[in-house]
Every structure is written in C-alpha cells, then in structure tokens.
Write a protein that holds these residues in place. Structure first.
Motif, PDB file in Angstrom:
ATOM      1  N   GLY A  30       0.719  -1.180  -0.107  1.00 36.39           N
ATOM      2  CA  GLY A  30      -0.034   0.024   0.018  1.00 36.39           C
ATOM      3  C   GLY A  30       0.730   1.200  -0.088  1.00 36.39           C
ATOM      4  N   GLY A  31       2.271   1.129  -0.114  1.00 27.33           N
ATOM      5  CA  GLY A  31       3.120   2.418  -0.081  1.00 27.33           C
ATOM      6  C   GLY A  31       2.895   3.125  -1.352  1.00 27.33           C
ATOM      7  N   ASP A  32       3.308   4.142  -1.364  1.00 24.33           N
ATOM      8  CA  ASP A  32       3.572   5.297  -2.686  1.00 24.33           C
ATOM      9  C   ASP A  32       4.613   4.543  -3.573  1.00 24.33           C
ATOM     10  OD1 ASP A  32       3.529   7.065  -4.603  1.00 24.33           O
ATOM     11  OD2 ASP A  32       3.654   8.411  -3.220  1.00 24.33           O
ATOM     12  N   PRO A  33       4.365   4.207  -4.933  1.00 24.12           N
ATOM     13  CA  PRO A  33       5.224   3.661  -5.627  1.00 24.12           C
ATOM     14  C   PRO A  33       6.309   4.629  -5.992  1.00 24.12           C
ATOM     15  CG  PRO A  33       3.255   4.072  -6.758  1.00 24.12           C
ATOM     16  CD  PRO A  33       3.060   3.975  -5.459  1.00 24.12           C
ATOM     17  N   HIS A  34       6.059   6.175  -5.891  1.00 29.65           N
ATOM     18  CA  HIS A  34       6.817   7.010  -6.338  1.00 29.65           C
ATOM     19  C   HIS A  34       6.921   8.022  -5.118  1.00 29.65           C
ATOM     20  CE1 HIS A  34       6.414   5.867 -10.211  1.00 29.65           C
ATOM     21  NE2 HIS A  34       5.329   5.807 -10.219  1.00 29.65           N
ATOM     22  N   PRO A  35       7.916   7.797  -4.149  1.00 23.60           N
ATOM     23  CA  PRO A  35       7.816   8.687  -3.056  1.00 23.60           C
ATOM     24  C   PRO A  35       8.351  10.023  -3.435  1.00 23.60           C
ATOM     25  CG  PRO A  35       9.590   6.998  -3.099  1.00 23.60           C
ATOM     26  CD  PRO A  35       8.785   6.710  -4.226  1.00 23.60           C
TER      27      PRO A  35
END
Length: 81
Positions: A4-9
């Motif tokens: 569920g993390g952002d693929p583009h931090p």
C-alpha cells in the motif's frame, strides 16, 4: 505493491547555501549548511565583521563541497617507522 506504499515517494530537497566572508578578494571564512543555519551564520558574521562583505549563495545539487567522502584509512603504501 501489496504494502500500500506510494510507488513514487516524494523526495524533499533541502536547500543548502555557501556563506563566505571576504576581505577584498580573499575569502577569510567559508561555511556550508542548510539554508536556515547558513542565514543565521551570515547574519552573525555580518555583525562580527561589519566592514567585510558577506555573501550567501545556493549550492548546486551536484557540488559535493567539503562533505565529500574522505579517502580510506590507508593514505600511503608504506607504514611509518
């Protein structure tokens, strides 16, 4: 991507500045730091050395400056005797 993390931090860019104190054409102090610290240093140096020129310039991202890595521990091939 199951976490569920952002693929583009988002990368936060910290502005760095180079503050120099000049005596004519000669640099007598050179300090690099994040913008807030650099501006505090520039203000302090301006008060301390009221007759000298103090500059504060942004440091480009590609400029390693004095923070560059030092060489390894072994600085020479033959140990001192």
């Amino acid at each position: 991507m199951g976490d569920g993390g952002d693929p583009h931090p988002v990368q936060v860019r910290v502005e760095r500045r180079r503050v120099r104190v000049w005596f004519g054409d000669h640099v007598v102090a050179d300090y690099r730091a994040e913008a807030e610290l650099a501006e505090r240093y520039a203000a302090a140096m301006s008060r301390r050395f009221a007759g000298l020129r103090v500059t504060s310039d942004p440091i480009p991202d590609h400029d390693p400056g004095p923070e560059r890595r030092l060489p390894g521990e072994r600085l020479w091939e033959v140990a001192p005797k």
